[in-house]
Write an enzyme that holds these catalytic residues in place. Structure first.
Site, PDB file in Angstrom:
ATOM      1  N   ASP A 273       0.823  -1.218   0.000  1.00 33.72           N
ATOM      2  CA  ASP A 273       0.000   0.000   0.000  1.00 33.72           C
ATOM      3  C   ASP A 273       0.855   1.264   0.000  1.00 33.72           C
ATOM      4  OD1 ASP A 273      -2.109  -1.738   0.226  1.00 33.72           O
ATOM      5  OD2 ASP A 273      -2.923  -0.866   2.076  1.00 33.72           O
ATOM      6  N   HIS A 429       3.884  -2.051   3.256  1.00 29.89           N
ATOM      7  CA  HIS A 429       3.900  -0.707   2.676  1.00 29.89           C
ATOM      8  C   HIS A 429       5.234  -0.475   1.976  1.00 29.89           C
ATOM      9  CE1 HIS A 429       0.755  -0.463   5.751  1.00 29.89           C
ATOM     10  NE2 HIS A 429       0.226   0.514   5.022  1.00 29.89           N
TER      11      HIS A 429
END
Length: 466
Positions: A273, A429
């Site tokens: 993400d 991430h």
């Protein structure tokens, strides 16, 4: 077991037989004349191959073959015929016959090897695998012949079972060997799984996973192969365990589970993400490329504007692209359904323009249920589903969206949340530096998983909405 006599195999056996007659006759004559003496090795120390022991065993085997040839009683060994669609596994109980392997207090390695191998055979056959035993009983078969037969029948993997010994009687544990010189052979993953699962099933001390095996059965086999040393006969406690049928069952169960995971791995979906970010996303992509893994990236529109070339690279390298959001401003995005859709459409258009991808997947910023969207999450999910989009949450995480994360802690977080699940969607991430630093080490510890990208055919992982 399916068998047939191969003409080529018969020719090879006949060639060896004739050579045996020539060599064996010479040996018989020399022995009769009293001109030849042989030196026997008492035991092998911490090595599955002992040249002196094998030379003596080979000599006796050649003489036996000569006697059979002279009498005309020459057995024809059949070639194993593979069953279509069924993995063929060679289980090699190390040593045998004159080659006893290591020994302590009358306990012989060859006997324990065979006992464990037979348990492995039974378990694997019960699971539908085709098992080819390198030896079925207390017979000496040269390692060269074991490997030749395995290669001839085109087996899928080769697992050799051994015991260890050392002058220090306190040394204990399991170690597993493979030939790391050929990375395309996939022996490393096989060794990792068998090592890992046998440690789990036995609770034994973990010794090294060695990639420098210089053994005939690991170096000359054409299929993935490994050699597991399941314990030290020189250690009294471990020797007593290895003599126990219950412990032999545990060892066999670990070996079998490792083989099962090799052929039928669990599934993991890596998802990243908040990217792209130039330096950190690049590091993640390098790791994935080296390992030939495809992942799913949920992009943030603002970061695509800042790093368009990195967004293009994600698409060009075959990864799946999804929409995360445009602004990542939770309060503004989750003010209403309309505000969410407006932010989504802005991100969608930008990502399509930059990458050419018409994304089908999206991930709610903060997940589908969070402190900012409780009042609107159901309505947003309903509206986005109507529009034909699919959202994904996660069921494991590196928990890397924190201040100053440490790579070792992120690995521990991931392993703790994965917990052996059969189907795992992992959240990470790619904007976090520590994530890129630890990713390769994390993947190294997950040989039981096959990495895939999210697809429309999957049942999505969703948090529970009230």
């Amino acid at each position: 077991m399916y068998k047939r006599v191969s003409y080529e195999q018969m020719k090879k056996r006949e060639k060896r037989r004739r050579k045996a007659i020539r060599v064996g006759c010479a040996l018989l004559m020399a022995a009769a004349a009293g001109t030849t003496s042989f030196v026997l090795a008492v035991k092998a120390l911490a090595a599955p191959e002992d040249p002196a022991v094998e030379a003596e065993a080979n000599r006796k085997e050649e003489i036996r073959r000569v006697e059979e040839s002279i009498s005309g009683n020459v057995p024809v060994l059949a070639e194993i015929e593979k069953v279509p669609g069924v993995p063929a596994i060679v289980i090699d109980a190390g040593h045998g016959g004159e080659d006893e392997g290591c020994e302590k207090d009358g306990i012989y390695e060859k006997d324990i090897n065979l006992a464990i191998a037979k348990l492995v055979e039974g378990k694997l056959e019960g699971m539908g695998y085709q098992v080819i035993m390198a030896r079925e009983d207390d017979t000496y078969i040269a390692k060269e012949e074991r490997v030749e037969d395995a290669n001839a029948c085109d087996a899928d993997i080769y697992v050799s079972i051994h015991q260890n010994t050392f002058e220090d009687s306190h040394v204990e544990g399991i170690e597993t060997w493979y030939d790391g010189s050929n990375s395309g052979k996939d022996s490393k993953r096989l060794a990792q799984l068998i090592h890992q699962e046998t440690l789990k099933s036995t609770g034994a001390a973990a010794r090294e996973l060695r990639n420098d095996a210089d053994f005939h059965v690991t170096g000359k086999t054409s299929m993935p192969s490994c050699l597991i040393e399941t314990g030290f006969l020189s250690n009294q406690g471990e020797r007593e365990k290895l003599m126990s049928p219950e412990y032999q069952e545990q060892v066999a169960e670990g070996i079998v589970q490792g083989i099962e995971l090799y052929f039928h791995p669990k599934t993991m979906y890596l998802t990243f993400d908040d990217g792209p970010y130039m330096e950190n996303t690049e590091k993640v992509l390098e790791v994935l490329k080296k390992r030939n893994i495809k992942a799913t990236f949920f992009l943030v529109g603002e970061n695509v504007e800042r790093n368009p070339e990195m967004a293009k690279r994600i698409a060009q390298e075959g990864h799946t692209i999804g929409i995360h959001c445009y602004s990542h401003d939770y309060k503004a995005i989750y003010e209403s359904v309309d505000s969410y859709v407006e932010d989504f459409e802005k991100a969608y258009g930008l990502i399509k323009e930059v990458t050419g991808v018409e994304a089908k997947f999206f991930r709610f910023p903060g997940g589908s249920v969070n402190a900012y969207n409780k009042k609107v999450c159901n309505a947003i999910a309903e509206e986005m589903t109507k529009r034909g989009f699919i959202y994904y949450d996660w069921n494991a995480s590196l928990e890397d969206a924190v201040k100053d994360p440490k790579p070792e802690q992120l690995i521990a977080n991931a392993l703790g949340s994965i917990q052996g699940k059969d189907h795992v969607v992992v959240l990470a991430h790619d904007v976090i530096h520590a994530t890129g630093m630890c990713l390769d080490d994390l993947l190294e510890q997950l040989p039981e998983y096959q990495m895939e990208v999210l697809t429309e055919d999957l049942e999505p992982v969703h948090f529970r909405m009230e």
